[in-house]
Design a protein around this motif. Sequence first.
Motif, PDB file in Angstrom:
ATOM      1  N   GLY A  75       7.534 -21.120 -34.477  1.00 38.19           N
ATOM      2  CA  GLY A  75       6.493 -21.136 -35.496  1.00 38.19           C
ATOM      3  C   GLY A  75       6.596 -20.046 -36.542  1.00 38.19           C
ATOM      4  O   GLY A  75       5.929 -20.120 -37.575  1.00 38.19           O
ATOM      5  N   GLN A  76       7.443 -19.032 -36.322  1.00 37.31           N
ATOM      6  CA  GLN A  76       7.533 -17.968 -37.319  1.00 37.31           C
ATOM      7  C   GLN A  76       8.338 -18.440 -38.520  1.00 37.31           C
ATOM      8  O   GLN A  76       9.169 -19.349 -38.416  1.00 37.31           O
ATOM      9  N   ASP A  77       8.062 -17.832 -39.692  1.00 35.61           N
ATOM     10  CA  ASP A  77       8.818 -18.186 -40.889  1.00 35.61           C
ATOM     11  C   ASP A  77      10.291 -17.892 -40.652  1.00 35.61           C
ATOM     12  O   ASP A  77      10.651 -16.849 -40.090  1.00 35.61           O
ATOM     13  N   PHE A  78      11.145 -18.799 -41.111  1.00 31.76           N
ATOM     14  CA  PHE A  78      12.569 -18.673 -40.797  1.00 31.76           C
ATOM     15  C   PHE A  78      13.404 -19.157 -41.966  1.00 31.76           C
ATOM     16  O   PHE A  78      13.099 -20.166 -42.602  1.00 31.76           O
ATOM     17  N   GLN A  79      14.467 -18.400 -42.264  1.00 28.84           N
ATOM     18  CA  GLN A  79      15.547 -18.844 -43.129  1.00 28.84           C
ATOM     19  C   GLN A  79      16.849 -18.488 -42.429  1.00 28.84           C
ATOM     20  O   GLN A  79      16.960 -17.394 -41.865  1.00 28.84           O
ATOM     21  N   PRO A  80      17.838 -19.377 -42.422  1.00 29.11           N
ATOM     22  CA  PRO A  80      19.098 -19.037 -41.753  1.00 29.11           C
ATOM     23  C   PRO A  80      19.684 -17.756 -42.340  1.00 29.11           C
ATOM     24  O   PRO A  80      19.733 -17.604 -43.564  1.00 29.11           O
ATOM     25  N   PRO A  81      20.116 -16.813 -41.491  1.00 27.00           N
ATOM     26  CA  PRO A  81      20.743 -15.597 -42.016  1.00 27.00           C
ATOM     27  C   PRO A  81      21.960 -15.949 -42.856  1.00 27.00           C
ATOM     28  O   PRO A  81      22.639 -16.954 -42.586  1.00 27.00           O
ATOM     29  N   GLU A 122       9.508 -23.308 -40.425  1.00 25.36           N
ATOM     30  CA  GLU A 122       9.209 -22.690 -39.136  1.00 25.36           C
ATOM     31  C   GLU A 122      10.406 -22.751 -38.196  1.00 25.36           C
ATOM     32  O   GLU A 122      11.105 -23.766 -38.130  1.00 25.36           O
ATOM     33  N   TYR A 123      10.611 -21.645 -37.472  1.00 25.24           N
ATOM     34  CA  TYR A 123      11.655 -21.601 -36.453  1.00 25.24           C
ATOM     35  C   TYR A 123      11.247 -22.464 -35.253  1.00 25.24           C
ATOM     36  O   TYR A 123      10.078 -22.471 -34.845  1.00 25.24           O
ATOM     37  N   LYS A 124      12.201 -23.194 -34.696  1.00 32.28           N
ATOM     38  CA  LYS A 124      11.944 -24.018 -33.515  1.00 32.28           C
ATOM     39  C   LYS A 124      12.760 -23.483 -32.347  1.00 32.28           C
ATOM     40  O   LYS A 124      13.991 -23.375 -32.443  1.00 32.28           O
ATOM     41  N   ASP A 125      12.077 -23.152 -31.271  1.00 35.34           N
ATOM     42  CA  ASP A 125      12.733 -22.712 -30.038  1.00 35.34           C
ATOM     43  C   ASP A 125      12.992 -23.948 -29.188  1.00 35.34           C
ATOM     44  O   ASP A 125      12.106 -24.443 -28.483  1.00 35.34           O
ATOM     45  N   TYR A 126      14.209 -24.468 -29.284  1.00 38.89           N
ATOM     46  CA  TYR A 126      14.527 -25.719 -28.597  1.00 38.89           C
ATOM     47  C   TYR A 126      14.483 -25.568 -27.075  1.00 38.89           C
ATOM     48  O   TYR A 126      14.186 -26.536 -26.362  1.00 38.89           O
ATOM     49  N   TYR A 127      14.794 -24.383 -26.590  1.00 40.23           N
ATOM     50  CA  TYR A 127      14.705 -24.174 -25.143  1.00 40.23           C
ATOM     51  C   TYR A 127      13.243 -24.233 -24.685  1.00 40.23           C
ATOM     52  O   TYR A 127      12.925 -24.831 -23.654  1.00 40.23           O
ATOM     53  N   LYS A 128      12.361 -23.624 -25.469  1.00 42.55           N
ATOM     54  CA  LYS A 128      10.944 -23.639 -25.111  1.00 42.55           C
ATOM     55  C   LYS A 128      10.382 -25.053 -25.173  1.00 42.55           C
ATOM     56  O   LYS A 128       9.569 -25.447 -24.321  1.00 42.55           O
ATOM     57  N   ILE A 129      10.810 -25.819 -26.166  1.00 45.38           N
ATOM     58  CA  ILE A 129      10.322 -27.196 -26.300  1.00 45.38           C
ATOM     59  C   ILE A 129      10.660 -28.006 -25.057  1.00 45.38           C
ATOM     60  O   ILE A 129       9.858 -28.829 -24.593  1.00 45.38           O
TER      61      ILE A 129
END
Length: 317
Positions: free
Chosen positions: A75-81, A2-9
Amino acid sequence: MEYKDYYKILSLERNADQAEIKRAYRKLARKYHPDVSSEKDAEERFKEVNEAYEVLKDPEKRAAYDQLGGGFQSGQDFQPPPNWDQGFEFHGGGYTEADSEAFSDFFESLFGRGGFSQNYGRRQRRQYSAQGENTYARIAIDLEDSYRGGARQITLKHSVLGPDGRPQMQERTLNVKIPKGITEGQQIRLAGQGEPGIGGGKPGDLYLEISFNPHSLYRTEAKTVYLELPLAPWEIALGAKVQVPTPDGPVKLTIPANSDNGKRLRLKGRGIPAKQPGDMYVVLQTVTPPANTDAQRDAYRQLSEAFEFNARKWMGG
């Protein structure tokens, strides 16, 4: 993952300065510290807050994270580009052994095991020394560059804190000699191109880790090169002599009659030309022509009658 938005956290805008980041962290760390918090998910939130602060407090990690852009949702599925960190000059700053179990797979994919700082190690603790620290970056080259070698100009980016306390990107351009036969994961050392020394001491070195740009024809594994070669059914069945591209120029290849789809033919020494050259494997792939005309459909019917072939016999069909 899952992608984590550190700014949102940390309840921050993406343009927050370092002072705002520190204040937000201290406030949330007090709120969710497991020893004092009554929140039911305090321990998990405390870990998230610490992970977000680990990234955003460090100008290099923050700048690298910001390169991913703001188009992802928590929370979205994530893989580093692919090659997301190419050309980003890194001075270390991984996490400690004590921290390693506390951070998420998302963090590790960017900055930890198997990620951004995998081969770069942790920042060495400053000791009294006049020599500058080494720096590191990944650069992507074409596969053909490894076959030919030669000079190349590259631009590297690194982050510094600006007067407003926010990361700013700076660039520098270097001329680099690409050694013939270099493979993915190997490093080129540029002496004296790292951090300046202290008090007139020697500068550190710059290490460039090599990766290959995606190629329309080839893929590599260490020194071995693979090519999927499309062939017509009659070339697979009857055999043929065909011209095959390689990164070092075309070669003539004999296709044995009655070859299986997926069969690998070896071109010895045609892989990456290292001190001990690798091999190249041509993987045969049958391409079936479409039946668009009456004559073409009749030809397929005649094949069906001539062969009485059941492709699914092994399945009991």
